[in-house]
Design a protein around this motif. Structure first.
Motif, short mmCIF file in Angstrom:
data_model
loop_
_atom_site.label_atom_id
_atom_site.label_comp_id
_atom_site.label_asym_id
_atom_site.label_seq_id
_atom_site.Cartn_x
_atom_site.Cartn_y
_atom_site.Cartn_z
N UNK A 206 0.83 -1.20 0.00
CA UNK A 206 0.00 0.00 0.00
C UNK A 206 0.86 1.25 0.00
N UNK A 207 1.92 1.22 0.82
CA UNK A 207 2.80 2.38 0.93
C UNK A 207 3.49 2.66 -0.41
N UNK A 208 3.93 1.59 -1.07
CA UNK A 208 4.61 1.76 -2.34
C UNK A 208 3.63 2.27 -3.40
N UNK A 209 2.36 1.93 -3.22
CA UNK A 209 1.38 2.25 -4.26
C UNK A 209 0.73 3.62 -4.12
N UNK B 233 6.64 8.18 -3.17
CA UNK B 233 7.48 7.03 -3.52
C UNK B 233 8.80 7.10 -2.76
N UNK B 234 9.38 8.30 -2.70
CA UNK B 234 10.61 8.48 -1.95
C UNK B 234 10.43 8.14 -0.49
N UNK C 71 8.67 4.32 -14.08
CA UNK C 71 9.86 4.60 -13.29
C UNK C 71 9.53 4.81 -11.81
N UNK C 72 8.27 4.57 -11.43
CA UNK C 72 7.88 4.79 -10.04
C UNK C 72 8.70 3.94 -9.07
N UNK C 73 8.95 2.69 -9.45
CA UNK C 73 9.75 1.81 -8.59
C UNK C 73 11.15 2.34 -8.38
#
Lengths: 351, 296
Positions: B19-22, B199-200, B38-40
């Protein structure tokens, strides 16, 4: 010209009207242009036939050019941005590797049934996903690629899992294993000539026009009475068929496959699209041109820079992708056409 | 029973991570419909930022986050301005360009670090809370709490503030939003910036539990897309729910079926949802088309 029967193929009728208006050359012109293109593409093979280093690059360029042209059928002409062509590539590759090692069959005999199987799988997985448009379709195909990767790793009794499959060296035409590099290069050349030939035919056929119509405006195409789903499925099946054939050739050339070589997005699924984009997406010659530019360039980068800074070659390729998307949307072919149009405007006068 | 409960808790906590990553991607892809592969890598930059802040400045991740997240957000603003904005109506080209960014970022970090995995030292990751038979990693619990807090915050931002409302207005109809006096470009810039900063932030928060490699973003990107589509595009609570579902499915599939197949299983669920209900579980029907229909 006085025979205007409706049974003549659409392309022929369009060509009969006026070549300048329809943008379509006569069949003989198309054939000559095709032969000229392939002749040009074959030149490096003739001139560098003695240099094993270059022959390797040339063979790989033909193979990737053919694969990119196969992707271009559905991705370029049909506008369906698949990132999952690794699945079909993998089907061709695994069928070949397992067939030759476990059952001792000749790759020539495996190639077509494997390609048919890939075409069937492509229709099966595309039938539901073609409901999705634009980026959703791309993401879904990418997910299929990941599923294929996981499955190939998991079912190791069939695929060898992460260890991969090694095909022993038994030279001979029946085994599709050759002693000389140039023989492979000729084989790959035949492959790219086939795929480009199919593209030329497609570009002039009813199916090709329908694909273009679907790409330009799906709703308008449907309103014109085109069965959009059927057209997309046909285009995808053709594309997958040729991609799987490329998978067979790739396997016999490398004689080793494992899941990362077949399903890594930036080397396979996205690479096909990248080559088409650089060369000119939706054009006949674009994918081969893209391969001719990128494959040797990549080899050069890998040889020159990868030891000093690991990964920097891929970083440069990534940068190139960004720049191409920003400034060269229609690829080298598109840029060339723009240049020709500009020269005509500038110097052609009012004639 | 205890076993099921343990797996469930493990899954929920993993869901917190997803969830946090998304959340960032939900804002970028779900709300303003930018396909950012490039979000990852932005998560990866967050992780490296946290690593260097810890090693060079001795900052704990929970301090350096206030430095790293805005920095990644700034990078996001640059990406939006230089790459995405010129391509704003061409989703296929966005896919290309952001995939190019993915390759660029990943391999620049690979060249820079020479591929060695790093991890933040210290004992953040080892603290375990025990409730009965259930063991909960403190960092994972904290991650879960942070995910929940951010979800609530984002929900309030999008529904209660005038800026958040302008973000939603731009999503629904750019032209109408413009006539209402909303600066569309600025709104996109801001949204992408916030999405990148989130994302950071996710990257920083994950450093105590994940080892840091240049390719780490690849673990998150498809998961994040799956979560966002599963939950419902643009639905803040949908993404939260989607994260939990993916986490729980992964935990159960990993425990009861085969750890090697757990990704395949949630990809299949993702594909089924994508095909049957592309609007996602909590998204409005037709939401998947909004923002792509428009030409200007």
């Amino acid at each position: 010209m006085n025979k205007t029967n409706a049974s003549r193929p659409l392309a022929e009728r369009a060509a009969a009207v006026a070549p300048e208006v329809s943008g379509l050359e006569s069949p003989s012109t198309a054939l000559w242009r095709y032969l000229a293109l392939m002749g040009l593409a074959g030149l490096p093979l003739v001139f560098l036939a003695k240099d094993p280093y270059w022959l390797n690059i040339i063979a790989f360029t033909y193979l990737m050019g053919g694969l990119a042209a196969a992707w271009n059928i559905i991705g370029g002409f049909g506008g369906q941005f698949s990132l999952g062509h690794g699945v079909f590539f993998g089907i061709g590759a695994y069928a070949t590797a397992v067939g030759t090692t476990t059952y001792g069959a000749s790759p020539w005999l495996i190639m077509v049934p494997a390609a048919l199987a890939a075409a069937a799988v492509s229709m099966l997985i595309s039938w539901p996903t073609f409901r999705l448009r634009g980026p959703f379709f791309a993401i879904a195909t990418m997910a299929f690629n990941e599923v294929a990767f996981v499955l190939a790793n998991h079912f190791d009794s069939f695929t060898g899992g992460p260890r991969g499959i090694m095909i022993p060296f038994k030279a001979g035409f029946a085994n599709m294993i050759f002693k000389e590099r140039w023989q492979y290069a000729v084989l790959m050349f035949a492959f790219v000539a086939l795929v480009i030939g199919v593209s030329v035919w497609l570009r002039r056929s009813r199916l090709g026009y329908y694909l273009l119509a679907v790409r330009e405006d799906e709703d308008a195409a449907r309103a014109c009475g085109i069965d959009v789903l059927a057209i997309k499925l046909k285009g995808m099946a053709l594309s997958a068929f040729l991609t799987a054939m490329g998978g067979t050739l790739f396997t016999m050339y490398l004689r080793f496959i494992d899941p990362p070589t077949l399903f890594t997005l930036q080397d396979v699924g996205v690479k096909f699209a990248l080559l088409s984009l650089i060369g000119g997406v939706g054009t006949v010659a674009g994918p081969l041109l893209g391969a001719a530019l990128i494959v040797p360039f990549e080899n050069f980068l890998r040889a020159e820079l990868a030891n000093a800074l690991p990964g920097i070659n891929l970083a440069i390729l990534g940068l190139l992708m960004v720049l191409a998307a920003l400034f060269m949307k229609r690829g080298v072919v598109g840029a060339f056409e723009d240049l020709v149009a500009w020269v005509k405007r500038k110097f052609g006068g009012r004639s | 029973m205890d076993q099921i409960l343990n797996v469930l808790v493990m899954g929920l906590l993993l869901g917190g991570v997803y969830g946090l990553v998304s959340v960032g991607l939900n804002l970028i892809f779900g709300t303003v419909r930018i396909v950012n592969f490039a979000q990852g890598e932005l998560v990866m930059f967050g992780m490296y930022g946290s690593y260097y802040a810890y090693n060079m400045l001795g900052m704990s991740p929970y301090v350096s986050v206030f430095l790293v997240a805005p920095a990644v957000g700034l990078l996001g603003v640059l990406i939006q301005r230089l790459v995405i904005q010129p391509l704003h109506n061409e989703s296929n080209m966005q896919i290309f360009a952001t995939f190019g960014l993915l390759m660029m970022f990943q391999n620049i970090m690979l060249a820079f670090t020479r591929g060695e995995a790093r991890s933040v030292g210290g004992d953040f990751g080892t603290v375990v809370i025990e409730i009965g038979d259930i063991k909960i990693g403190a960092v994972r619990l904290l991650t879960f709490v942070i995910t929940t807090a951010i979800t609530i915050g984002l929900h309030l931002f999008l529904t209660r503030t005038i800026t958040g409302k302008s973000v939603r207005a731009v999503t629904q109809d750019k032209r109408a939003a413009r006539t209402m006096g909303i600066n569309v470009e600025k709104t996109f810039l801001m949204t992408f910036g916030i999405g990148a900063a989130l994302a950071g932030l996710a990257g920083v928060m994950l450093t105590p539990i994940y080892s840091i490699t240049p390719g780490v973003g690849g673990n998150f990107i498809l998961a994040a897309f799956a979560v966002v589509v599963l939950g419902g595009l643009g639905s803040v609570w949908g993404a939260y729910l989607g994260g939990l579902i993916v986490g729980v499915v992964e935990a159960f599939a990993g425990y009861y079926i085969d750890p090697a197949l757990r990704h395949a299983i949630w990809f299949l669920i993702f594909l089924v949802v994508l095909i049957i209900r592309p609007a996602g579980l909590m998204g409005q029907v037709g939401a998947e088309e909004v923002g792509f229909r428009e030409q200007n």
